[in-house]
Write a protein that holds these residues in place. Structure first.
Motif, PDB file in Angstrom:
ATOM      1  N   GLN A   1      34.518  -0.238  22.406  1.00  0.00           N
ATOM      2  CA  GLN A   1      33.510  -0.743  23.348  1.00  0.00           C
ATOM      3  C   GLN A   1      32.107  -0.304  22.932  1.00  0.00           C
ATOM      4  O   GLN A   1      31.159  -1.082  22.997  1.00  0.00           O
ATOM      5  CB  GLN A   1      33.806  -0.224  24.757  1.00  0.00           C
ATOM      6  CG  GLN A   1      35.004  -0.920  25.382  1.00  0.00           C
ATOM      7  CD  GLN A   1      35.436  -0.252  26.687  1.00  0.00           C
ATOM      8  OE1 GLN A   1      35.165   0.930  26.923  1.00  0.00           O
ATOM      9  NE2 GLN A   1      36.118  -1.022  27.527  1.00  0.00           N
ATOM     10  N   ARG A   2      32.027   0.954  22.497  1.00  0.00           N
ATOM     11  CA  ARG A   2      30.720   1.493  22.089  1.00  0.00           C
ATOM     12  C   ARG A   2      30.182   0.713  20.887  1.00  0.00           C
ATOM     13  O   ARG A   2      29.010   0.360  20.823  1.00  0.00           O
ATOM     14  CB  ARG A   2      30.878   2.978  21.744  1.00  0.00           C
ATOM     15  CG  ARG A   2      29.654   3.788  21.973  1.00  0.00           C
ATOM     16  CD  ARG A   2      29.934   5.267  22.194  1.00  0.00           C
ATOM     17  NE  ARG A   2      30.647   5.905  21.104  1.00  0.00           N
ATOM     18  CZ  ARG A   2      31.830   6.512  21.247  1.00  0.00           C
ATOM     19  NH1 ARG A   2      32.417   6.544  22.428  1.00  0.00           N
ATOM     20  NH2 ARG A   2      32.408   7.069  20.210  1.00  0.00           N
ATOM     21  N   ALA A   3      31.060   0.442  19.949  1.00  0.00           N
ATOM     22  CA  ALA A   3      30.649  -0.312  18.758  1.00  0.00           C
ATOM     23  C   ALA A   3      30.219  -1.725  19.162  1.00  0.00           C
ATOM     24  O   ALA A   3      29.183  -2.236  18.735  1.00  0.00           O
ATOM     25  CB  ALA A   3      31.805  -0.377  17.762  1.00  0.00           C
ATOM     26  N   TRP A   4      31.039  -2.343  19.993  1.00  0.00           N
ATOM     27  CA  TRP A   4      30.792  -3.714  20.430  1.00  0.00           C
ATOM     28  C   TRP A   4      29.470  -3.823  21.199  1.00  0.00           C
ATOM     29  O   TRP A   4      28.715  -4.769  21.035  1.00  0.00           O
ATOM     30  CB  TRP A   4      31.978  -4.150  21.293  1.00  0.00           C
ATOM     31  CG  TRP A   4      31.817  -5.426  22.043  1.00  0.00           C
ATOM     32  CD1 TRP A   4      32.054  -6.686  21.580  1.00  0.00           C
ATOM     33  CD2 TRP A   4      31.401  -5.571  23.407  1.00  0.00           C
ATOM     34  NE1 TRP A   4      31.814  -7.612  22.565  1.00  0.00           N
ATOM     35  CE2 TRP A   4      31.414  -6.944  23.700  1.00  0.00           C
ATOM     36  CE3 TRP A   4      31.030  -4.656  24.404  1.00  0.00           C
ATOM     37  CZ2 TRP A   4      31.058  -7.448  24.957  1.00  0.00           C
ATOM     38  CZ3 TRP A   4      30.672  -5.148  25.652  1.00  0.00           C
ATOM     39  CH2 TRP A   4      30.688  -6.541  25.921  1.00  0.00           C
ATOM     40  N   ARG A   5      29.158  -2.811  22.021  1.00  0.00           N
ATOM     41  CA  ARG A   5      27.918  -2.834  22.797  1.00  0.00           C
ATOM     42  C   ARG A   5      26.697  -2.876  21.888  1.00  0.00           C
ATOM     43  O   ARG A   5      25.689  -3.500  22.215  1.00  0.00           O
ATOM     44  CB  ARG A   5      27.862  -1.610  23.721  1.00  0.00           C
ATOM     45  CG  ARG A   5      27.632  -2.009  25.176  1.00  0.00           C
ATOM     46  CD  ARG A   5      27.635  -0.805  26.102  1.00  0.00           C
ATOM     47  NE  ARG A   5      28.967  -0.401  26.487  1.00  0.00           N
ATOM     48  CZ  ARG A   5      29.491   0.816  26.285  1.00  0.00           C
ATOM     49  NH1 ARG A   5      28.783   1.771  25.692  1.00  0.00           N
ATOM     50  NH2 ARG A   5      30.710   1.089  26.671  1.00  0.00           N
ATOM     51  N   LEU A   6      26.796  -2.244  20.734  1.00  0.00           N
ATOM     52  CA  LEU A   6      25.667  -2.256  19.794  1.00  0.00           C
ATOM     53  C   LEU A   6      25.268  -3.696  19.463  1.00  0.00           C
ATOM     54  O   LEU A   6      24.086  -4.021  19.362  1.00  0.00           O
ATOM     55  CB  LEU A   6      26.044  -1.559  18.485  1.00  0.00           C
ATOM     56  CG  LEU A   6      26.304  -0.051  18.505  1.00  0.00           C
ATOM     57  CD1 LEU A   6      26.720   0.411  17.106  1.00  0.00           C
ATOM     58  CD2 LEU A   6      25.050   0.693  18.943  1.00  0.00           C
ATOM     59  N   SER A   7      26.282  -4.553  19.305  1.00  0.00           N
ATOM     60  CA  SER A   7      25.979  -5.921  18.863  1.00  0.00           C
ATOM     61  C   SER A   7      25.189  -6.687  19.914  1.00  0.00           C
ATOM     62  O   SER A   7      24.485  -7.639  19.595  1.00  0.00           O
ATOM     63  CB  SER A   7      27.271  -6.665  18.502  1.00  0.00           C
ATOM     64  OG  SER A   7      28.098  -6.787  19.640  1.00  0.00           O
TER      65      SER A   7
ATOM     66  N   LEU B   1      28.599   6.283  11.988  1.00  0.00           N
ATOM     67  CA  LEU B   1      27.554   5.273  11.848  1.00  0.00           C
ATOM     68  C   LEU B   1      27.227   4.663  13.220  1.00  0.00           C
ATOM     69  O   LEU B   1      26.061   4.405  13.534  1.00  0.00           O
ATOM     70  CB  LEU B   1      27.990   4.186  10.853  1.00  0.00           C
ATOM     71  CG  LEU B   1      27.025   3.020  10.655  1.00  0.00           C
ATOM     72  CD1 LEU B   1      25.639   3.506  10.196  1.00  0.00           C
ATOM     73  CD2 LEU B   1      27.580   2.015   9.639  1.00  0.00           C
ATOM     74  N   VAL B   2      28.266   4.449  14.033  1.00  0.00           N
ATOM     75  CA  VAL B   2      28.032   3.915  15.383  1.00  0.00           C
ATOM     76  C   VAL B   2      27.147   4.886  16.179  1.00  0.00           C
ATOM     77  O   VAL B   2      26.177   4.476  16.824  1.00  0.00           O
ATOM     78  CB  VAL B   2      29.378   3.672  16.110  1.00  0.00           C
ATOM     79  CG1 VAL B   2      29.163   3.443  17.611  1.00  0.00           C
ATOM     80  CG2 VAL B   2      30.101   2.480  15.487  1.00  0.00           C
ATOM     81  N   ASN B   3      27.439   6.172  16.084  1.00  0.00           N
ATOM     82  CA  ASN B   3      26.645   7.162  16.818  1.00  0.00           C
ATOM     83  C   ASN B   3      25.195   7.185  16.342  1.00  0.00           C
ATOM     84  O   ASN B   3      24.269   7.227  17.151  1.00  0.00           O
ATOM     85  CB  ASN B   3      27.254   8.559  16.669  1.00  0.00           C
ATOM     86  CG  ASN B   3      28.580   8.664  17.415  1.00  0.00           C
ATOM     87  OD1 ASN B   3      28.875   7.818  18.266  1.00  0.00           O
ATOM     88  ND2 ASN B   3      29.369   9.667  17.087  1.00  0.00           N
ATOM     89  N   ALA B   4      24.996   7.156  15.029  1.00  0.00           N
ATOM     90  CA  ALA B   4      23.640   7.191  14.472  1.00  0.00           C
ATOM     91  C   ALA B   4      22.860   5.950  14.922  1.00  0.00           C
ATOM     92  O   ALA B   4      21.659   6.029  15.246  1.00  0.00           O
ATOM     93  CB  ALA B   4      23.696   7.261  12.949  1.00  0.00           C
TER      94      ALA B   4
END
Ligand code: ANZ
Length: 827
Positions: A639-645, A693-696
């Motif tokens: 979800q966290r990764a997806w939210r970035l998009s 990378l997601v966190n950064a």
């Protein structure tokens, strides 16, 4: 706003991918080819956690190869002949095909939902006549070459499955690999493949596989093939023309031979025994004949035997040695006679102790050795014993050297010759069960074994069902009299079909060839395509096949190569054996009630989270304890990764070169590291790097420039999020596709190509140098990592705090350890 909905994504993208077929392997592609393979399943029920694990791991590589620009062959099918289907048919009064093809349909649907990058256009089932026709054709080729033959001998028999078994299918404790029943012996005429013809090559080419196969599997194969070097040695018996020949793996222990032992049931024993000893010998033999094989070979049994009353001369020392008959020597191994060396062989030690025969050590054991016979490394002693004259002296030599010197001497004296022996036996391939490929041979009273003409293949199974299939010790095919009775292809007279079927391991010994041309109705496989695609670049599977399937497939490959059908020497260039999914520290099983249902996990967490959990849990070779992992955590990460998009505000195509350098460095470094990690199969670390990378990226979006961030509009953010989507395309294909769409792109992210790494961005452009005065840190300088010693010294001495610290002092010495340390000594 939008929500992350795994189920909706799954329904949406499966349809799109079906239309695009992004993983159809193109034979004519100009790209370099790669062949990725994972063991095809047996269709018993739906897919389970084990299938989910192995395919998730395997798919990381296959998908990576596509992204890297290779043309990838990643096929899948079903190993669909075998006993469970037949047993189900007996239980349900149905046909094995019902069970088989229902389960295949279920598994296919699950695989498609699970989104592994298989090329489904190439699928087949080994139980399809269009496949087993070619299994039969290959059998005929092997038969023509003398690599398939029939012989009568004692074979392994499973009383529960009512069929013979290959040696490889009998576990170390003497039980059936399939059902666990105690395996017994029967004397039967059966079909064999001549695997022993390739014993030496099967062993030798393991050396070349050593770097890319797990050592566990390599060792298992080496031990199974079991090459031993030894010698045949002749012992002359007074008044007898033929010497007694023994087989020994330790000709270097010849000086420690204190007796000979012959198998009590060998003809030789009967020939040697003197009249005086005959009554005792025959009484002993009758007693032994009543004992079972298992009793005879039991190691904890007291040694028994009878002195045959004759002696034999040791060819090296000239000593006369008594000859005994015993049951611990096997009549059908080696020559059926053994030189008794109690100092080196535990069985001989026990025999000598029991019978009061002398014991002489000829290999020096280590000082702390407390056992009886010593079979390890050490130098030769008593060879010959002090004061004894012999033409050979090997005292002081290590075992290998002593062995080859002894062999050379025996050969020179013409009393022995060096030999090579293998533990590997020919592969017993016939089975007395229904659901397998019929053996395409017709037995004619006049012409003997006649091959079914190729244009009459396939020999299809006769229609039998339910109770017809009950095991009865002979093949159920025998009951189909119309099918059995045929005319001989050679003379036209009455003849009968062979009623046995082939071991299902035959089907899986060549399936990877069929995938290169699965729909070809004119040949088993296309040689040119096989040569172009193969050998398989990576095979992923379980340890349970370490000997069985992998050895058989290697044998088939070598035989097919020698027939000119392929140019590979080995089928699997690299082999990755994955661990198991366990639960609460134990293997999942019905009786423990600790099974984890794959279907339930997928329903609860979604495909991507389950796949990611399996890949992230541990290195691929290790077991995964489902009690220790967190699929819920995987959902939150996705979800966290997806939210970035959804946060990226720059347009697709924005030039990253103008973007934030700090974030760009993290992105490029991640891509660079992930390449090496995928190639070395450290897939769990790939996931860890993607998380970093997601966190950064999250930090860069949420923080303004003053706080080290760059905000969502910076093109470096787009570059980072697109990279996350591509990295996730190896592990979590649905989330990756959804992100890609939200970033304004067309499907499919799985084929967009691997991100190019800018080498400039990999350079770490400053390091911190510490400057000390009299051992105390007085300054920290940001300098280039390749600064020279002179430049660093100058920079240090020019720094204002150093200048201040040195006030009024004289610099005595400057120690420079570029680029990190300067130490100024002053006073
Ligand atoms: C003398 C000797 C001395 C042996 C020593 C071993 C150690 P593998 O490796 O399994 O081939 N042997 C030979 N034929 C046999 C038979 N028919 N039945 C039972 N045992 C037999 O084992 C070969 C060794 O097993 C041979 O080497 C022989 O014992 C024994 F320090 O010969 B040896």
């Amino acid at each position: 706003g939008a929500t992350y909905d795994a189920e909706a994504m799954q329904a949406k993208w499966q349809r799109v991918w079906d239309e695009l077929s992004p993983f159809a392997a193109n034979d004519d592609s100009e790209r370099e080819k790669r062949y990725a393979l994972t063991m095809f399943p047996y269709p018993s029920g739906d897919l389970h956690m084990g299938h989910a694990e192995v395919t998730a791991l395997h798919d990381v590589i296959a998908r990576y190869w596509w992204q890297k620009g290779f043309e990838v062959l990643n096929p899948m099918g079903w190993d669909s002949f075998g006993l469970p289907a037949e047993n189900a048919a007996i239980r349900n009064d149905s046909h094995p095909a019902d069970y088989t093809y229902t389960n295949i349909a279920t598994q296919l649907e699950s695989f498609q939902k699970y989104a592994v990058s298989f090329d489904w256009s190439r699928r087949f089932n080994t139980s399809d006549p269009s496949y087993y026709r070619w299994t039969q054709w290959l059998f005929l080729k092997f038969h023509e070459k003398g690599l398939a033959y029939r012989k009568n001998s004692p074979v392994n028999w499973c009383p529960n499955d009512q069929t013979v078994l290959a040696n490889e299918q009998v576990l170390a404790d003497g039980t059936c690999e399939r059902c666990g029943a105690e395996v017994t012996k029967r004397e039967l005429t059966q079909w064999y493949f001549r695997t022993t013809e390739y014993a030496q090559e099967l062993l030798d080419s393991l050396d070349g596989l050593e770097p890319t196969w797990s050592s566990k599997v390599i060792n298992a194969q080496r031990n199974w093939i079991g090459r031993s070097e030894g010698a045949h040695v002749s012992f002359v018996v007074q008044g007898r023309e033929e010497p007694v020949k023994v087989y020994t793996t330790r000709p270097d222990t010849i000086f420690g031979t204190t007796f000979l032992v012959v198998a009590v049931d060998a003809k030789l024993a009967d020939e040697l025994v003197t009249d005086a000893q005959r009554p005792a010998f025959e009484a002993y033999r009758d007693e032994i004949r009543k004992a079972s094989d298992i009793d005879r070979l039991a190691t904890d049994r007291a040694k028994t035997g009878v002195d045959l009353g004759v002696t034999a001369r040791n060819p090296v020392t000239g000593e006369e040695l008594p000859i005994w008959a015993t049951d611990y020597v096997l009549a059908d191994y080696g020559t059926g006679a053994v030189m008794g060396v109690p100092g080196g062989d535990q069985r001989d030690w026990e025999f000598a102790t029991e019978m009061g025969l002398p014991i002489v050590r000829t290999t020096e054991p280590p000082a702390d050795f407390e056992g009886e016979a010593y079979a390890g490394e050490g130098v030769a002693i008593n060879s010959p014993a002090p004061g004894v004259e012999a033409g050979l002296d090997i005292n002081g030599l290590a075992v290998a050297e002593a062995k080859s010197r002894a062999i050379a001497f025996l050969e020179e004296q013409q009393v022995g010759e060096g030999t090579v022996n293998f533990r590997l036996r020919d592969w017993l391939l016939s089975r007395q069960r229904y659901w397998g490929a019929p053996i395409p041979i017709i037995h004619c009273p006049l012409d003997g074994e006649v091959r079914v003409p190729e244009d009459q293949l396939p020999v299809e199974l006769p229609e039998l069902r339910g109770a017809d299939l009950k095991p009865k010790g002979t093949s159920p095919l025998g009951a189909a009299t119309e099918w059995v009775n045929v005319s001989c292809p050679t003379c036209g007279g009455p003849a009968t079909r062979d009623t046995d079927t082939m071991d299902t391991f035959v089907d899986s010994s060549w399936y990877f060839f069929r995938y290169v041309s699965p729909h070809d109705e004119t040949q088993a496989f296309d040689t040119e395509l096989a040569n172009a695609w193969g050998p398989i670049d990576l095979y992923v599977g379980g340890d349970e096949h370490a000997v069985l399937h992998l050895l058989y497939a290697r044998f088939f490959t070598k035989a097919l190569r020698d027939m000119g059908l392929v140019n590979w020497d080995e089928p699997f260039s690299a082999y990755l054996s994955q661990g198991k999914v366990i639960n609460n520290g134990r293997k999942m099983s019905k009786s423990l009630g600790n099974g984890i249902s794959l279907g339930a996990q997928l329903d609860e967490f979604g495909v991507d989270a389950v796949r990611l959990t399996l890949v992230f849990a541990s290195p691929p070779e290790d077991n995964i304890d489902w009690a220790d992992v967190s699929p819920g955590g995987s959902v939150r990460f996705l979800q966290r990764a997806w939210r970035l998009s959804g946060d990226v505000t720059s347009e697709p195509g924005a030039d990253p070169a103008t973007g934030d350098v700090a974030l760009r460095k993290v992105t490029h470094k991640t891509v660079h590291e992930v390449e090496a990690l995928v190639e070395s199969h450290r897939f769990n670390v790939v996931v860890a790097r993607t998380m970093e990378l997601v966190n950064a990226t999250r930090k860069a979006i949420d923080n303004p420039v003053e706080k080290g961030g760059c905000g969502p509009a910076d093109p470096a953010v787009r570059e980072a999020v697109e990279t996350v989507a591509i990295l996730l395309s190896l592990v979590a294909p649905y989330t990756a596709e959804e992100m890609w769409e939200r970033l304004g792109h067309q499907p499919t992210v799985a084929r967009v190509g691997w991100p190019a790494v800018d080498p400039e961005l990999l350079i770490e452009d400053s390091v911190t140098a510490v400057v000390q005065v009299q051992g105390k840190v007085r300054a920290r300088l940001e300098v280039s990592p390749d600064i020279s010693a002179a430049d660093l010294e100058a920079a240090a001495l020019a720094d204002p705090s150093i200048v201040a610290a040195l006030e009024g002092k004289t610099v005595r010495k400057v120690i420079v350890r570029e680029p990190k340390l300067v130490n100024v000594v002053a006073g």
